[in-house]
Every structure is written in structure tokens, then in C-alpha cells.
Scaffold this active site. Structure first.
Site, PDB file in Angstrom:
ATOM      1  N   GLU A   1       0.854  -1.172   0.000  1.00  0.00           N
ATOM      2  CA  GLU A   1       0.000   0.000   0.000  1.00  0.00           C
ATOM      3  C   GLU A   1       0.900   1.235   0.000  1.00  0.00           C
ATOM      4  OE1 GLU A   1      -3.179  -0.064   2.860  1.00  0.00           O
ATOM      5  OE2 GLU A   1      -3.612  -2.168   2.434  1.00  0.00           O
TER       6      GLU A   1
ATOM      7  N   CYS B   1      -2.750  -7.028   5.863  1.00  0.00           N
ATOM      8  CA  CYS B   1      -2.031  -8.195   5.328  1.00  0.00           C
ATOM      9  C   CYS B   1      -1.188  -8.924   6.373  1.00  0.00           C
ATOM     10  CB  CYS B   1      -1.165  -7.777   4.156  1.00  0.00           C
ATOM     11  SG  CYS B   1      -2.137  -7.005   2.848  1.00  0.00           S
TER      12      CYS B   1
HETATM   13  C1  UGA Z   1       2.691  -5.997   2.941  1.00  0.00           C
HETATM   14  C2  UGA Z   1       3.945  -6.497   2.227  1.00  0.00           C
HETATM   15  O1  UGA Z   1       5.023  -5.613   2.480  1.00  0.00           O
HETATM   16  C3  UGA Z   1       3.693  -6.587   0.729  1.00  0.00           C
HETATM   17  O2  UGA Z   1       4.831  -7.131   0.076  1.00  0.00           O
HETATM   18  C4  UGA Z   1       2.494  -7.508   0.497  1.00  0.00           C
HETATM   19  O3  UGA Z   1       2.184  -7.603  -0.886  1.00  0.00           O
HETATM   20  C5  UGA Z   1       1.292  -6.937   1.214  1.00  0.00           C
HETATM   21  O4  UGA Z   1       1.580  -6.852   2.607  1.00  0.00           O
HETATM   22  C6  UGA Z   1       0.142  -7.854   0.978  1.00  0.00           C
HETATM   23  O5  UGA Z   1       0.151  -8.987   1.471  1.00  0.00           O
HETATM   24  O6  UGA Z   1      -0.762  -7.498   0.210  1.00  0.00           O
HETATM   25  P1  UGA Z   1       1.595  -3.578   3.314  1.00  0.00           P
HETATM   26  O7  UGA Z   1       0.599  -4.251   4.205  1.00  0.00           O
HETATM   27  O8  UGA Z   1       1.146  -2.582   2.317  1.00  0.00           O
HETATM   28  O9  UGA Z   1       2.429  -4.676   2.482  1.00  0.00           O
HETATM   29  O10 UGA Z   1       2.580  -2.820   4.283  1.00  0.00           O
HETATM   30  P2  UGA Z   1       4.136  -2.891   4.675  1.00  0.00           P
HETATM   31  O11 UGA Z   1       4.862  -1.848   3.951  1.00  0.00           O
HETATM   32  O12 UGA Z   1       4.639  -4.274   4.611  1.00  0.00           O
HETATM   33  O13 UGA Z   1       4.035  -2.455   6.205  1.00  0.00           O
HETATM   34  C7  UGA Z   1       3.349  -3.283   7.137  1.00  0.00           C
HETATM   35  C8  UGA Z   1       3.472  -2.740   8.522  1.00  0.00           C
HETATM   36  O14 UGA Z   1       4.789  -2.946   9.007  1.00  0.00           O
HETATM   37  C9  UGA Z   1       3.192  -1.250   8.681  1.00  0.00           C
HETATM   38  O15 UGA Z   1       2.358  -1.075   9.815  1.00  0.00           O
HETATM   39  C10 UGA Z   1       4.564  -0.656   8.898  1.00  0.00           C
HETATM   40  O16 UGA Z   1       4.513   0.509   9.661  1.00  0.00           O
HETATM   41  C11 UGA Z   1       5.274  -1.781   9.625  1.00  0.00           C
HETATM   42  N1  UGA Z   1       6.744  -1.747   9.489  1.00  0.00           N
HETATM   43  C12 UGA Z   1       7.327  -1.881   8.283  1.00  0.00           C
HETATM   44  C13 UGA Z   1       7.530  -1.618  10.624  1.00  0.00           C
HETATM   45  O17 UGA Z   1       7.025  -1.524  11.755  1.00  0.00           O
HETATM   46  N2  UGA Z   1       8.892  -1.611  10.499  1.00  0.00           N
HETATM   47  C14 UGA Z   1       9.495  -1.720   9.298  1.00  0.00           C
HETATM   48  O18 UGA Z   1      10.740  -1.713   9.257  1.00  0.00           O
HETATM   49  C15 UGA Z   1       8.695  -1.860   8.158  1.00  0.00           C
END
Ligand code: UGA
Length: 433
Positions: free
Chosen positions: A149, A261
């Protein structure tokens, strides 16, 4: 190529518009008339940078249309199934929408058509669905989606890899050829493509998300250790991240992961492993989940400590409600949950997010929402920055301090310049530092 996309939620709406952007003729179908009306008039039903542009361009070109009538998919060579697989009551994925989508699609399949599953499903789903599609002379492939996203259009038009789960034999080879035609521009740009069996394709998706979740919880566990030893987890992440085998990305300690997700996918994966008789194989994912949820409690505890033992009746500004920046998604959002918990404990919370106030209001109608950062912080005794929007990173701590009644800040995403906030007289608390 004529393409249909069944399910126009986050994944499907982005996929439909992006496929039209690539030059295909696309019909998007959804059972929700409100969603279809919005999309057909060029209004994305959620905030996603760049989606409105590709949506409007697709509609204007005549290559993109939306309908609530499943019969509109007839004649398409490729049908993408992009419906949701929410978490069910036991933690397992609820497959009712996938099953219903395939059932409604089957009568409209012609000989040689290709059905492509994009939804995130438990391993074994494609093998279960394939026979009813084969019976029509069509083929099923599974082509998981890895979009993030906030970068959804970019990730769809130019993905970092393509995975095709196809059956063995000539039908599988023909399916791969059709998918190659769909993704011709990405392949021409050198995108790696892996052709695998159904089970592997399904597992690639859930194991990728499980790995990402594990990486985040690993660094958040290190944050817990740092909090009692005085170490700085951000420096620790920089140092271990320089080892190319580890890598710095997805090692940001903070409030942990939320969204539609990662949380549901790790729970569904555990449930599926148990069904497969492997009840201990993914035990570590229960810890990943627990570490993740503890971060939310940690922020509430820290806020209570900073306010002298109770938040009741105290004014707290919450900046950020979305589960991550550049999104209005508040599904399982750590930020929104913390705001609610503080309000439930009697705090006078004033919450603001550049995009996620409308979506938050639906889930938490009783929370007090501000219309801007300035009005949220006005007179606050404590500031919580819970989603790392650029607007919040760029805040001037001196100006913020003069608008607030107190000088305390919790940086839930380690996104603020600690020294600058301390210089402005703030009691600064980061996560694991
Ligand atoms: C995630 C995956 O990254 C995608 O590759 C996947 O396609 C998608 O799920 C899905 O299954 O459709 P998304 O949910 O958009 O994507 O978000 P992310 O960017 O992965 O972040 C997820 C959460 O992790 C957020 O709350 C973010 O703040 C947190 N996060 C991320 C951390 O706390 N630390 C980090 O270093 C990175």
C-alpha cells in the site's frame, strides 16, 4: 488483451487500473454497487497515490470499465480473482469470497480461458478450486501479488518479481504464455519470473509476509532489550543492516506492523500449518505476533509514565492513525489502537491524520478528531507521533512546543530528530532508544 478482474477492493481496483495502464482492455467486477459507481466515475474508494491518475486515464481511454454484473467478464482471455481473504474467527483465512467468486465465474468461462488467482490463500486452495475450472476447458493459475500500500500502482506495473503457479503439462505451459503476454512490459524490463506449482506459488506469498513480519518483530524484540539496557536500537539496526545477508530494510523498530495483510497472514499461516498436522512448525509466528502487539502496550505504558501515573483527564495529541504513511488504511492499525486505548483510559485524546480520519471515524466514532496538526497539538500535555507521515517528520519542535501545554513527545516510529526535539526542551521518548 481482454482481461477481467473479479473483486475491486484494494488489490483488484489497483490491478484493474494498472492492467489498463499497460494497454489491456479491462472489466472490473464487484458485488458492491457503491464501489463500482465510485470506480466508474474515476474516484478511488481509498487513498492510494497514483491510483486516481491511472483510473481516470483508463476510463478516458475506453480500455477500463466496471460492472456489478459478472456476465460482463464474458469474452475475456484472462480472469483475475482478486477478492479478499479476511481473518476468520479461528484465525484461519475466510475463503467464502474466493469460493463465491470462482463459482460465479465458472458459467462464463469459455474453452481456453485462463483464471488467475491473485488473492492470498492458504496452501492447497488452488488445487481444490482447479477441477471446476478444468471442467469448462479453462485453466487455473495462481499469481500472488506483492504490492505494498502506498506504492500499489508502481508495484503492479513494475513488480520486483513475477510468480506463476501453474499445473504440469501443456495447459500449464499455455497458462504461462498467456501470463507472459499480460506482463509483457515488466518482462521486457527484465523482471525475474518464476514458474512453479500451485502450492509453491501460494506459499511464496504467505512465507514472504511471514518473513517480513518476523524481521520487524525481531528488531522490536531488540528494542525491548535496548529499553532495559540503554542501547539504541536504531543504531543497532544500522550496524547489523550493513551486513548484506541481513539488510537494513524492514528493520525499523517502532509500533510494529498492522494493516490488512501481515497480521492476518501470519495467523492464517499458523492455522493452515496446524491443519496440515504441523502444529509446532510455525510456533515462532505466535511470538512474532506477541512481540508485535506488546509494542502497542509499551506506548500506552510510556504515556502513562510520562503523565505521572495516569492519563485520565490529560490532554494527549495523537498524530498519525493510518497503519503506515501514504495510506488511509486503519485495519489493525497500531496507531488507531493506541489512540483508542488512551481514550478508553480516560485521556482527552485529539487525533489527526492527513488521510485516515474518515476511515478511523468508521472504526472509532467516539474518538475526538482534529482537522489539522495545529489543532491537534493545541494545549496538549503530551504528543504521540504514531505514523511517520512526512508532514510529522518535518514538524518544527520549537513551534510545536509553544503550542502545547507540556513538553513531552513519544516518537512511536523513531522518525523524529531526537536532538532537535530535546534542544527544544522536550522529554523525548523513542522506541528502543
Ligand atoms: C505488505 C507487504 O510488504 C507486501 O509485500 C504484500 O504484498 C502486502 O503486505 C500484501 O500482502 O498485500 P503492506 O501491508 O502494504 O504490504 O505494508 P508494509 O509496507 O509491509 O508495512 C506493514 C506494517 O509494518 C506497517 O504497519 C509498517 O509501519 C510496519 N513496518 C514496516 C515496521 O514496523 N517496520 C518496518 O521496518 C517496516
Amino acid at each position: 488483451m481482454r482481461i477481467s478482474v473479479i473483486g475491486c477492493g484494494y488489490l483488484g481496483a489497483v490491478h484493474a487500473a494498472s492492467m489498463a495502464e499497460l494497454g489491456h482492455d479491462v472489466i472490473g467486477v464487484d458485488v458492491d454497487p457503491g464501489k463500482i459507481d465510485a470506480l466508474q466515475s474515476g474516484r478511488p474508494p481509498f487513498f492510494e497515490p497514483d491510483l486516481e491518475r491511472v483510473l481516470r486515464a483508463g476510463l478516458a481511454s475506453g480500455r477500463l470499465a466496471f460492472s456489478t454484473d459478472i456476465a460482463a467478464v464474458e469474452g475475456a482471455a484472462v480472469h483475475f480473482v482478486a477478492v479478499g481473504t479476511p481473518q476468520g474467527p479461528t484465525g484461519a483465512a475466510d475463503l467464502q469470497y474466493v469460493d463465491a467468486a470462482v463459482q460465479s465465474l465458472v458459467p462464463h468461462l469459455h474453452d481456453g480461458a485462463l483464471v488467475v488467482g491473485k488473492s492470498t490463500v492458504p496452501v492447497g486452495t488452488a488445487a481444490r478450486l482447479a477441477p471446476q475450472i478444468d471442467e469448462r476447458g479453462a485453466t487455473l493459475a495462481w499469481n500472488p501479488e506483492f504490492l505494498r500500500e502506498g506504492f500499489a500502482v508502481q508495484d503492479t506495473v513494475a513488480p520486483d518479481r513475477l510468480v506463476y503457479g501453474v499445473p504440469h503439462g501443456p495447459a500449464g505451459a499455455a497458462a504461462a504464455d498467456l501470463l507472459d503476454a499480460v506482463y509483457a512490459s515488466a518482462l521486457a524490463a527484465g523482471t525475474p519470473r518464476l514458474i512453479v506449482d500451485y502450492a509453491t506459488a501460494e506459499l511464496v506469498k504467505v512465507s514472504a509476509n511471514a518473513f517480513l513480519a518476523t524481521k520487524i518483530s525481531f528488531i522490536n524484540a531488540m528494542a525491548e532489550i535496548a529499553e532495559v539496557t540503554g542501547a539504541d536500537v536504531t543504531k543497532l539496526a544500522d550496524a547489523i543492516g550493513l551486513d548484506a545477508r541481513i539488510g537494513r530494510r524492514f528493520l525499523n523498530a517502532g509500533l510494529g506492523f498492522g494493516g490488512g495483510c501481515l497480521p492476518k497472514d501470519i495467523r492464517a499461516f499458523q492455522a493452515r500449518a496446524t491443519e496440515l498436522g504441523l502444529e509446532h512448525t510455525l510456533d515462532f509466528l505466535a511470538d512474532v505476533d506477541a512481540v508485535n502487539l506488546r509494542r502497542r502496550a509499551r506506548v500506552v505504558d510510556l504515556a502513562t509514565e510520562l503523565l505521572g501515573g495516569s492519563v485520565a483527564g490529560r490532554r494527549i495529541a495523537v498524530l498519525g492513525l493510518a497503519f503506515k504513511p501514504n495510506s488511509d488504511d486503519v485495519r489493525d492499525s497500531p496507531a488507531l489502537e493506541i489512540a483508542r486505548r488512551l481514550a478508553d483510559a480516560g485521556a482527552l485524546v485529539s487525533a489527526y491524520d492527513p488521510e485516515a480520519v474518515v476511515t478511523s471515524r468508521r472504526l472509532a466514532p467516539d474518538l475526538d478528531y482534529a482537522s489539522s496538526t495545529v489543532s491537534a497539538i493545541d494545549g496538549a500535555e503530551l504528543l504521540l507521533v504514531l505514523t511517520e507521515w512526512q508532514e510529522f517528520r518535518d514538524l518544527d519542535p520549537v513551534a510545536v512546543g509553544s503550542a502545547m501545554a507540556g513538553r513531552a513527545v513519544i516518537d512511536g516510529r523513531n522518525c523524529l530528530d531526537r536532538a532537535a526535539w530535546q534542544d527544544a526542551g522536550f522529554d523525548y521518548r523513542g522506541m528502543g532508544r
